[in-house]
Write a protein that holds these residues in place. Structure first.
Motif: not given
Ligand SMILES: C[S@@+](CC[C@H](N)C(=O)[O-])C[C@H]1O[C@@H](n2cnc3c(N)ncnc32)[C@H](O)[C@@H]1O
Length: 234
Positions: A115-119
């Motif tokens: 799971v990726v979080a792109d800030f």
């Protein structure tokens, strides 16, 4: 550490955000259609210059104000956000490599189950380019995929939440913004992020990989502060 001949923050020649793409109005201006008069060409060039100036101004504001003020700027003037992104996309198009593409390649080599979080997702390039579940965060939503979030506040309006407990953190940042990379890495260690690898091969940006190794230590971490990118008009 960068050498003397490499780009410096604050120098107009720098190919980082706010630099190359929009500093050469004569090069950037769209060619006038055949038969168009000189006044049309002049007008196009002036418009281009105005856009470039506006981009530089917004860019400077972003790098010198708090993220809360940046969010306020973009909320009160959505046109500013659009100009910023157009300008950024143009200049990155002139770099030999777009850092976000590096991150996409990095993810494609890993399991799609991550799971990726792109800030600071901008136009959600990562979410559009990989099979993983991607949560895209930004101050302003350029697309419906984006969850509005000030990453400095660590309070996101999503079920995922922004608190980082375990996993890998990738940082892609303009090389000349790092005045003291060692101090930055130490500060990250204070926050519980252990440096795993660093790619300093590009004069344009650094790519840093961390793993979350533990909880943050409860003390200030001044080494996190980066130099702003301030650009002179060329
Ligand atoms: C240079 S753009 C990069 C966009 C995208 N990551 C890419 O590579 O195409 C930086 C983005 O970070 C966002 N940003 C800046 N400060 C932020 C903050 N405090 N919280 C969330 N997003 C932020 C900006 O709005 C902008 O969309």
């Amino acid at each position: 550490q960068r050498g003397r001949d490499q780009p410096q923050a604050g120098a107009g020649e720098e190919p980082g955000p706010g630099a190359a793409g929009l500093t050469g109005p004569d090069l950037d201006a769209a060619p006038a259609p055949a038969g168009a008069g000189r006044s049309a060409a002049l007008r196009a060039r002036m418009e281009e210059r105005l856009l470039s100036a506006r981009f530089r101004f917004i860019n400077q504001q972003l790098y010198t104000c708090s993220s809360r003020d940046a969010a306020r700027l973009f909320q009160t003037d959505p046109g500013a956000f659009e100009i910023y992104h157009r300008g950024f996309a143009r200049q990155v198009g002139r770099w030999p490599e777009n850092p976000v593409h590096r991150i996409v390649r990095y993810l494609r080599r890993r399991p799609a189950s991550l799971v990726v979080a792109d800030f600071g997702c901008g136009d959600c390039t990562i979410a559009r380019s990989v099979k993983n579940e991607v949560h895209s965060f930004d101050l302003v939503p350029l697309s419906p995929r984006v969850t509005v979030c000030d990453m400095a506040e660590h309070r996101c309006h999503s079920g995922l939440g922004c608190s980082f407990h375990r996993g890998t953190l990738m940082v892609a940042e303009v090389a000349s913004r790092f005045e003291d990379l060692r101090a930055f890495l130490n500060a990250m260690a204070q926050l519980g992020f252990k440096s795993v690898s660093k790619d300093l091969s590009s004069p344009f940006f650094y790519l840093l990989e961390f793993t979350k190794a533990g909880p943050p230590r409860p003390r200030p971490v001044p080494g996190l502060r980066l130099l702003p990118c301030l650009y002179k008009r060329r």
